[in-house]
Design a protein around this motif. Structure first.
Motif, PDB file in Angstrom:
ATOM      1  N   PHE A 118      -2.014  -2.116 -11.352  1.00 30.31           N
ATOM      2  CA  PHE A 118      -1.705  -2.185  -9.920  1.00 30.31           C
ATOM      3  C   PHE A 118      -1.351  -3.616  -9.513  1.00 30.31           C
ATOM      4  O   PHE A 118      -0.397  -3.844  -8.774  1.00 30.31           O
ATOM      5  N   ARG A 119      -2.109  -4.591 -10.008  1.00 28.36           N
ATOM      6  CA  ARG A 119      -1.813  -5.992  -9.681  1.00 28.36           C
ATOM      7  C   ARG A 119      -0.424  -6.390 -10.176  1.00 28.36           C
ATOM      8  O   ARG A 119       0.303  -7.105  -9.493  1.00 28.36           O
ATOM      9  N   PRO A 132      -6.881  -2.879   1.406  1.00 25.63           N
ATOM     10  CA  PRO A 132      -6.715  -1.798   0.428  1.00 25.63           C
ATOM     11  C   PRO A 132      -6.154  -2.253  -0.919  1.00 25.63           C
ATOM     12  O   PRO A 132      -6.162  -1.489  -1.870  1.00 25.63           O
ATOM     13  N   TRP A 133      -5.684  -3.480  -1.028  1.00 25.99           N
ATOM     14  CA  TRP A 133      -5.121  -3.952  -2.281  1.00 25.99           C
ATOM     15  C   TRP A 133      -6.187  -4.498  -3.240  1.00 25.99           C
ATOM     16  O   TRP A 133      -5.891  -4.795  -4.378  1.00 25.99           O
ATOM     17  N   VAL A 134      -7.439  -4.607  -2.785  1.00 25.44           N
ATOM     18  CA  VAL A 134      -8.493  -5.053  -3.705  1.00 25.44           C
ATOM     19  C   VAL A 134      -8.896  -3.893  -4.610  1.00 25.44           C
ATOM     20  O   VAL A 134      -8.613  -2.721  -4.331  1.00 25.44           O
ATOM     21  N   ALA A 152       0.412  -1.339  -1.639  1.00 29.91           N
ATOM     22  CA  ALA A 152       1.367  -2.445  -1.718  1.00 29.91           C
ATOM     23  C   ALA A 152       2.014  -2.702  -0.356  1.00 29.91           C
ATOM     24  O   ALA A 152       2.217  -3.859   0.034  1.00 29.91           O
ATOM     25  N   THR A 153       2.300  -1.650   0.375  1.00 30.57           N
ATOM     26  CA  THR A 153       2.865  -1.800   1.720  1.00 30.57           C
ATOM     27  C   THR A 153       1.872  -2.522   2.623  1.00 30.57           C
ATOM     28  O   THR A 153       2.248  -3.421   3.386  1.00 30.57           O
ATOM     29  N   ALA A 154       0.600  -2.150   2.541  1.00 28.33           N
ATOM     30  CA  ALA A 154      -0.437  -2.823   3.342  1.00 28.33           C
ATOM     31  C   ALA A 154      -0.509  -4.306   2.976  1.00 28.33           C
ATOM     32  O   ALA A 154      -0.645  -5.173   3.847  1.00 28.33           O
TER      33      ALA A 154
END
Length: 159
Positions: free
Chosen positions: A22-23, A7-9, A61-63
């Motif tokens: 976000f990055r 999910p962070w992509v 971020a948690t993921a």
């Protein structure tokens, strides 16, 4: 939150600048804040909060953090398993030498030497630690003793 495997992509609905923000948020690590992100990328706090909410920054971020922790744990487990295998190989080698020596003691009706008994005790400790996947100073010391005994045995065989 979606069921994406990572999910962070960047999401298809996330524009370049939104993903850059976000990055930045993600790279701040465990002390990340939306306000620090806004300052770092040069947007207003309100814009950063809106992006954070719309693109679920906290959950993503948690993921990501969980993924990194899992990867680190997997790497450590792999290293420990490798060390265990090395220690068991070394213990097997010593066991073979000790068995040969014991057979000689039995044939000549002699008691095993003190060094033979010490080598056996070191081998047993090394195996115990290897099976528990334990790596500590005692394991390292036992491994060093086993290597020393093997070297002595090999040197004695060459003499």
């Amino acid at each position: 939150m979606t069921d994406e495997p990572y999910p962070w992509v960047r999401r298809t609905t996330e524009r370049g600048k939104a993903y850059d923000a976000f990055r930045e948020f993600l790279n701040q690590g465990p002390r990340r804040t939306v306000i620090a992100t806004a300052e770092a990328v040069g947007i207003t706090k309100d814009s950063a909060y809106e992006l954070s909410k719309r693109h679920d920054w906290n959950a993503r971020a948690t993921a990501y953090d969980q993924h990194l922790a899992s990867a680190a744990t997997d790497g450590l487990a792999s290293q420990m398993a490798s060390a265990r295998d090395d220690n068991l190989t070394l213990a097997d080698k010593l066991r073979s030498h000790l068995t040969d020596q014991l057979d000689g003691f039995i044939r000549s009706r002699e008691d095993p030497t003190v060094r033979w008994s010490q080598a056996l005790a070191a081998m047993v400790r090394l195996e115990e630690h290897a099976f528990r996947l334990k790596d500590d100073p005692k394991t390292t010391a036992a491994r060093s003793r086993v290597e020393e005994y093997l070297q002595r045995i090999e040197n004695a065989g060459q003499a």
